[in-house]
Design an enzyme around this catalytic site. Structure first.
Site, short mmCIF file in Angstrom:
data_model
loop_
_atom_site.label_atom_id
_atom_site.label_comp_id
_atom_site.label_asym_id
_atom_site.label_seq_id
_atom_site.Cartn_x
_atom_site.Cartn_y
_atom_site.Cartn_z
N ALA B 35 0.84 -1.20 0.00
CA ALA B 35 0.00 0.00 0.00
C ALA B 35 0.88 1.26 0.00
CB ALA B 35 -0.90 0.01 1.23
N ASP B 36 0.39 2.33 -0.64
CA ASP B 36 1.05 3.62 -0.48
C ASP B 36 0.23 4.44 0.52
OD1 ASP B 36 -1.10 4.77 -1.83
OD2 ASP B 36 -0.02 5.00 -3.71
N SER B 37 0.67 5.66 0.80
CA SER B 37 0.02 6.43 1.86
C SER B 37 -1.45 6.74 1.52
CB SER B 37 0.79 7.72 2.12
OG SER B 37 0.95 8.45 0.93
#
Lengths: 247, 79
Positions: B35-37
């Site tokens: 996941a990214d932010s």
């Protein structure tokens, strides 16, 4: 009509450029909510939308009131559904030479022209991200790019919108939300009508097309960025100024 | 009725586009599930909807693993 069934919010929509933008988005089929700082202004928006046969309403919003931006987004989403198009148009001027500028004049510009762009954009993002579609369009100004004596505060806030536009465009592009700015040049509105004739003549001398712009011409640019034809444009500033500034 | 753990894992898998079998309780959204932010922000939005609650920003920032999400929801729903 490409915005049919979508909800658009235009701040500062009671007259001038904001009114033209509201009518353009309405003509594309959007349900348009326009805001004004007074009840009379909000009523005027409701009236012209109705006369145009458009869906929508005028609401009172004083962007500097604590919590007002968040509250109005919640109210609109409850009554009309998620906002698909946000046009941050509301703005004021407090011109003065920097050496004479008062803190109140500087703060009024930042609080009215810049901070609400952050607040409103933040508040509409949830709905746009969920929908995987959204348009945020910030109305900047040519003076944010060129500078103008007497407008250090105004041009600083307008230039800030360019940076905001680019960063947010990078943040949420992967979710189908585009963020762009439109930078009007000298447009024939109440804001510019007050200028002395000599100053106006000097200004027009620097415009390639040799005339002031019309609010309608800004609204057309906003209408383009809002519709599906502009789906691959994000992080841009579209200068609409008759050639008075070319970047 | 699925239990909280199953519901959380299902949402994590859907949001992050990973097979449910890859979602372990100890999985970190960023380090293990890619996941990214922004994905984590959306994940919290999805959890809020599934469990009909509002997770304040300062709490949301502390939810970085599947177990932390399960713990938060369990504690919140117990109230």
């Amino acid at each position: 009509m490409s915005l049919a069934g979508k909800v658009a919010l235009v701040t500062g929509a009671s007259r001038g450029i904001g009114q033209a933008i509201a009518l353009e988005l309405a003509a594309q089929g959007a349900t348009v909510i326009g805001t004004a700082t007074s009840d009379a202004g909000a009523e005027a928006i409701g009236t012209y939308l109705k006369e145009a046969g458009a869906q929508g309403a005028g609401l009172k919003l004083n962007v500097t009131d604590e919590g007002a931006c968040e509250a109005i987004i919640a109210q609109i989403e409850q009554q009309h559904g998620a906002i698909a198009v946000l046009v941050n148009n509301a703005g004021i001027t407090r011109d003065n030479l920097l050496m004479r500028m008062k803190d109140e004049e500087w703060d009024a510009i930042m609080d009215t022209n810049l901070k609400p762009v952050y607040k409103l954009s933040k508040a509409v993002l949830r709905g746009m991200m969920k929908a995987r579609w959204g348009r945020i369009i910030n109305i900047a100004s040519v003076v944010g790019a060129t500078g103008n004596p007497g407008q250090t505060n105004y041009s600083a806030a307008k230039a800030a919108l360019f940076g905001f536009t680019k960063s947010l465009a990078r943040e949420i592009g992967s979710r189908g939300v585009t963020v762009n700015a439109v930078a009007p040049g000298f447009i024939d509105t109440d804001m510019t009508r007050g200028l002395p004739d000599e100053q106006k003549a000097a200004l027009v001398g620097n415009i390639a097309l040799g005339r002031l712009g019309e609010a309608r011409e800004i609204a057309d640019a906003v209408g383009f960025l809002a519709c599906d034809k502009a789906s691959y444009i994000t992080g841009q500033t579209l200068h609409v100024n008759g050639g008075m500034y070319m970047n | 009725m699925e239990n909280i753990e199953q519901r959380v894992k299902k949402i994590v898998a859907e949001q992050l586009g990973v097979p449910e079998t890859d979602v372990k309780t100890e999985s970190s959204f960023v380090n293990d599930l890619g996941a990214d932010s922004l994905d984590t922000v959306e994940l919290v939005m999805a959890l809020e909807e599934e469990f009909e609650c509002e997770i304040p920003d300062e709490e949301a920032e502390k939810i970085t693993t599947v177990q932390q999400a399960i713990d938060y929801v369990s504690a919140h729903l117990a109230k």
